[in-house]
Motif scaffolding. Structure first.
Motif, PDB file in Angstrom:
ATOM      1  N   GLU A   1      11.263   8.751  -3.813  1.00  0.00           N
ATOM      2  CA  GLU A   1      11.508   8.326  -2.431  1.00  0.00           C
ATOM      3  C   GLU A   1      11.230   6.826  -2.284  1.00  0.00           C
ATOM      4  O   GLU A   1      10.094   6.373  -2.403  1.00  0.00           O
ATOM      5  N   SER A   2      12.270   6.081  -1.996  1.00  0.00           N
ATOM      6  CA  SER A   2      12.194   4.618  -2.020  1.00  0.00           C
ATOM      7  C   SER A   2      11.155   4.050  -1.058  1.00  0.00           C
ATOM      8  O   SER A   2      10.417   3.126  -1.414  1.00  0.00           O
ATOM      9  N   ALA A   3      11.090   4.583   0.152  1.00  0.00           N
ATOM     10  CA  ALA A   3      10.113   4.053   1.114  1.00  0.00           C
ATOM     11  C   ALA A   3       8.688   4.324   0.651  1.00  0.00           C
ATOM     12  O   ALA A   3       7.798   3.466   0.790  1.00  0.00           O
ATOM     13  N   ALA A   4       8.464   5.506   0.082  1.00  0.00           N
ATOM     14  CA  ALA A   4       7.131   5.825  -0.435  1.00  0.00           C
ATOM     15  C   ALA A   4       6.763   4.899  -1.587  1.00  0.00           C
ATOM     16  O   ALA A   4       5.604   4.479  -1.717  1.00  0.00           O
ATOM     17  N   ILE A   5       7.741   4.564  -2.419  1.00  0.00           N
ATOM     18  CA  ILE A   5       7.486   3.647  -3.533  1.00  0.00           C
ATOM     19  C   ILE A   5       7.083   2.271  -3.007  1.00  0.00           C
ATOM     20  O   ILE A   5       6.131   1.648  -3.493  1.00  0.00           O
ATOM     21  N   VAL A   6       7.801   1.791  -1.997  1.00  0.00           N
ATOM     22  CA  VAL A   6       7.460   0.496  -1.403  1.00  0.00           C
ATOM     23  C   VAL A   6       6.028   0.519  -0.863  1.00  0.00           C
ATOM     24  O   VAL A   6       5.251  -0.420  -1.089  1.00  0.00           O
ATOM     25  N   MET A   7       5.667   1.584  -0.173  1.00  0.00           N
ATOM     26  CA  MET A   7       4.318   1.695   0.401  1.00  0.00           C
ATOM     27  C   MET A   7       3.258   1.767  -0.694  1.00  0.00           C
ATOM     28  O   MET A   7       2.199   1.136  -0.586  1.00  0.00           O
ATOM     29  N   TYR A   8       3.533   2.518  -1.739  1.00  0.00           N
ATOM     30  CA  TYR A   8       2.587   2.629  -2.851  1.00  0.00           C
ATOM     31  C   TYR A   8       2.350   1.275  -3.503  1.00  0.00           C
ATOM     32  O   TYR A   8       1.204   0.875  -3.772  1.00  0.00           O
ATOM     33  N   LEU A   9       3.434   0.558  -3.764  1.00  0.00           N
ATOM     34  CA  LEU A   9       3.302  -0.748  -4.400  1.00  0.00           C
ATOM     35  C   LEU A   9       2.527  -1.719  -3.522  1.00  0.00           C
ATOM     36  O   LEU A   9       1.715  -2.503  -4.016  1.00  0.00           O
ATOM     37  N   ALA A  10       2.785  -1.670  -2.216  1.00  0.00           N
ATOM     38  CA  ALA A  10       2.068  -2.560  -1.300  1.00  0.00           C
ATOM     39  C   ALA A  10       0.576  -2.261  -1.299  1.00  0.00           C
ATOM     40  O   ALA A  10      -0.254  -3.176  -1.196  1.00  0.00           O
ATOM     41  N   GLU A  11       0.217  -0.975  -1.435  1.00  0.00           N
ATOM     42  CA  GLU A  11      -1.208  -0.601  -1.512  1.00  0.00           C
ATOM     43  C   GLU A  11      -1.796  -0.984  -2.867  1.00  0.00           C
ATOM     44  O   GLU A  11      -2.933  -1.468  -2.957  1.00  0.00           O
ATOM     45  N   LYS A  12      -1.019  -0.780  -3.925  1.00  0.00           N
ATOM     46  CA  LYS A  12      -1.503  -1.089  -5.274  1.00  0.00           C
ATOM     47  C   LYS A  12      -1.821  -2.574  -5.410  1.00  0.00           C
ATOM     48  O   LYS A  12      -2.808  -2.954  -6.040  1.00  0.00           O
ATOM     49  N   TYR A  13      -0.961  -3.405  -4.810  1.00  0.00           N
ATOM     50  CA  TYR A  13      -1.171  -4.852  -4.845  1.00  0.00           C
ATOM     51  C   TYR A  13      -1.596  -5.320  -3.452  1.00  0.00           C
ATOM     52  O   TYR A  13      -0.973  -6.190  -2.852  1.00  0.00           O
ATOM     53  N   GLY A  14      -2.659  -4.717  -2.961  1.00  0.00           N
ATOM     54  CA  GLY A  14      -3.079  -4.916  -1.574  1.00  0.00           C
ATOM     55  C   GLY A  14      -3.408  -6.352  -1.210  1.00  0.00           C
ATOM     56  O   GLY A  14      -3.294  -6.730  -0.044  1.00  0.00           O
ATOM     57  N   GLY A  15      -3.807  -7.148  -2.184  1.00  0.00           N
ATOM     58  CA  GLY A  15      -4.184  -8.520  -1.877  1.00  0.00           C
ATOM     59  C   GLY A  15      -3.013  -9.452  -1.674  1.00  0.00           C
ATOM     60  O   GLY A  15      -3.194 -10.624  -1.323  1.00  0.00           O
ATOM     61  N   LYS A  16      -1.792  -8.960  -1.858  1.00  0.00           N
ATOM     62  CA  LYS A  16      -0.621  -9.836  -1.774  1.00  0.00           C
ATOM     63  C   LYS A  16       0.102  -9.770  -0.441  1.00  0.00           C
ATOM     64  O   LYS A  16       1.144 -10.406  -0.265  1.00  0.00           O
ATOM     65  N   GLY A  17      -0.430  -8.996   0.496  1.00  0.00           N
ATOM     66  CA  GLY A  17       0.027  -9.096   1.874  1.00  0.00           C
ATOM     67  C   GLY A  17       1.227  -8.280   2.289  1.00  0.00           C
ATOM     68  O   GLY A  17       1.639  -8.348   3.447  1.00  0.00           O
ATOM     69  N   LEU A  18       1.818  -7.508   1.388  1.00  0.00           N
ATOM     70  CA  LEU A  18       2.982  -6.724   1.775  1.00  0.00           C
ATOM     71  C   LEU A  18       2.594  -5.572   2.700  1.00  0.00           C
ATOM     72  O   LEU A  18       3.398  -5.115   3.507  1.00  0.00           O
ATOM     73  N   MET A  19       1.343  -5.137   2.580  1.00  0.00           N
ATOM     74  CA  MET A  19       0.794  -4.145   3.494  1.00  0.00           C
ATOM     75  C   MET A  19      -0.162  -4.857   4.449  1.00  0.00           C
ATOM     76  O   MET A  19      -1.152  -5.438   4.022  1.00  0.00           O
ATOM     77  N   PRO A  20       0.127  -4.848   5.755  1.00  0.00           N
ATOM     78  CA  PRO A  20      -0.754  -5.536   6.704  1.00  0.00           C
ATOM     79  C   PRO A  20      -2.186  -5.037   6.623  1.00  0.00           C
ATOM     80  O   PRO A  20      -2.432  -3.836   6.473  1.00  0.00           O
ATOM     81  N   ALA A  21      -3.136  -5.954   6.722  1.00  0.00           N
ATOM     82  CA  ALA A  21      -4.551  -5.590   6.650  1.00  0.00           C
ATOM     83  C   ALA A  21      -5.056  -4.980   7.951  1.00  0.00           C
ATOM     84  O   ALA A  21      -5.900  -4.081   7.939  1.00  0.00           O
ATOM     85  N   ASP A  22      -4.542  -5.460   9.061  1.00  0.00           N
ATOM     86  CA  ASP A  22      -4.976  -4.953  10.368  1.00  0.00           C
ATOM     87  C   ASP A  22      -4.432  -3.542  10.585  1.00  0.00           C
ATOM     88  O   ASP A  22      -3.245  -3.271  10.344  1.00  0.00           O
ATOM     89  N   LEU A  23      -5.268  -2.630  11.048  1.00  0.00           N
ATOM     90  CA  LEU A  23      -4.880  -1.230  11.201  1.00  0.00           C
ATOM     91  C   LEU A  23      -3.685  -1.057  12.134  1.00  0.00           C
ATOM     92  O   LEU A  23      -2.729  -0.339  11.815  1.00  0.00           O
ATOM     93  N   LYS A  24      -3.727  -1.709  13.292  1.00  0.00           N
ATOM     94  CA  LYS A  24      -2.644  -1.531  14.256  1.00  0.00           C
ATOM     95  C   LYS A  24      -1.339  -2.156  13.757  1.00  0.00           C
ATOM     96  O   LYS A  24      -0.255  -1.603  13.961  1.00  0.00           O
ATOM     97  N   GLU A  25      -1.454  -3.285  13.089  1.00  0.00           N
ATOM     98  CA  GLU A  25      -0.250  -3.902  12.517  1.00  0.00           C
ATOM     99  C   GLU A  25       0.299  -3.041  11.387  1.00  0.00           C
ATOM    100  O   GLU A  25       1.519  -2.900  11.235  1.00  0.00           O
ATOM    101  N   ARG A  26      -0.613  -2.446  10.620  1.00  0.00           N
ATOM    102  CA  ARG A  26      -0.184  -1.552   9.543  1.00  0.00           C
ATOM    103  C   ARG A  26       0.527  -0.326  10.122  1.00  0.00           C
ATOM    104  O   ARG A  26       1.538   0.127   9.587  1.00  0.00           O
ATOM    105  N   ALA A  27      -0.004   0.184  11.228  1.00  0.00           N
ATOM    106  CA  ALA A  27       0.638   1.326  11.876  1.00  0.00           C
ATOM    107  C   ALA A  27       2.051   0.972  12.338  1.00  0.00           C
ATOM    108  O   ALA A  27       2.979   1.788  12.230  1.00  0.00           O
ATOM    109  N   GLN A  28       2.230  -0.243  12.837  1.00  0.00           N
ATOM    110  CA  GLN A  28       3.570  -0.682  13.250  1.00  0.00           C
ATOM    111  C   GLN A  28       4.502  -0.808  12.045  1.00  0.00           C
ATOM    112  O   GLN A  28       5.700  -0.505  12.138  1.00  0.00           O
ATOM    113  N   ALA A  29       3.956  -1.238  10.912  1.00  0.00           N
ATOM    114  CA  ALA A  29       4.776  -1.330   9.700  1.00  0.00           C
ATOM    115  C   ALA A  29       5.233   0.055   9.262  1.00  0.00           C
ATOM    116  O   ALA A  29       6.394   0.240   8.862  1.00  0.00           O
TER     117      ALA A  29
END
Length: 208
Positions: free
Chosen positions: A64-92
């Motif tokens: 599942e492509s969207a799940a892969i994108v989310m996994y990668l963003a979490e795996k490389y969490g320091g690179k900013g693809l996944m928002p750090a703020d909870l509410k911003e992450r929820a919007q993503a």
């Protein structure tokens, strides 16, 4: 090294985009779905659904492509693809799911009833309904993108990797002409140095 199983213009472009934005090392493994390679027993062991893309990270397999994108963003969490703020992450998450449910599904139905289904199963009226649904939901995102560079926050996120591909698909079907914000957003996204090929370019690469 991670392996991404995919093919040109398919949803594997989303996963490639995330990998490239994150500067992650990976091997791209082409799977010729036209030749039936996605239904080979070896591939079906990775994804019993016989669909692309598939990410293999060591002994971890994810579809599942969207799940892969989310996994990668979490795996490389320091690179900013996944928002750090909870509410911003929820919007993503929200807009990523909006893209795959409200925008992508009508496009997928159009494709099925245009050329994927056998001719006797195609329903022209479903194409018209799906087009209406896409346009209605694209209008929602068009309004959201007024004055915004990215879908969430002030930098690229998972929502952009997931959504830009869908909008390019819609654009290939001539469905973005009434949405200047979305067309401008699409051009900005694919002008990024680490953006993948656009769908039309990927199709052309397959045919060359």
């Amino acid at each position: 090294m991670m392996k991404l199983y995919g093919l040109g213009p398919t949803r594997s472009l989303r996963a490639r985009w995330a990998l490239q934005e994150l500067d992650a090392e990976f091997e791209f493994v082409p799977v010729n779905i036209v030749a039936g390679e996605a239904h080979h027993p070896d591939f079906l062991r990775l994804n019993p659904a016989g669909k692309l893309p598939v990410l293999v990270d060591g002994d971890f397999v994810l579809t599942e492509s969207a799940a892969i994108v989310m996994y990668l963003a979490e795996k490389y969490g320091g690179k900013g693809l996944m928002p750090a703020d909870l509410k911003e992450r929820a919007q993503a998450y929200r807009w990523s799911l909006f893209a795959v449910t409200e925008l992508e599904q009508p496009l997928w139905r159009m494709a099925k009833h245009t050329f994927l289904y056998p001719e006797e199963k195609r329903l022209p009226e479903d194409i018209a309904l799906a087009k209406e649904e896409f346009l209605a939901m694209a209008a929602v995102l068009e309004q959201h993108m007024k004055g915004r560079e990215f879908i969430v926050g002030d930098r690229i996120s998972i929502a952009d990797c997931v959504t830009a591909y869908v909008l390019d698909w819609g654009n290939e079907n001539g469905l973005l002409d009434a949405f200047p914000n979305l067309k401008a957003y699409l051009e900005r996204m694919y002008a990024r140095p680490k953006a993948p090929q656009r769908i039309a370019e990927a199709f052309a690469s397959l045919q060359s």
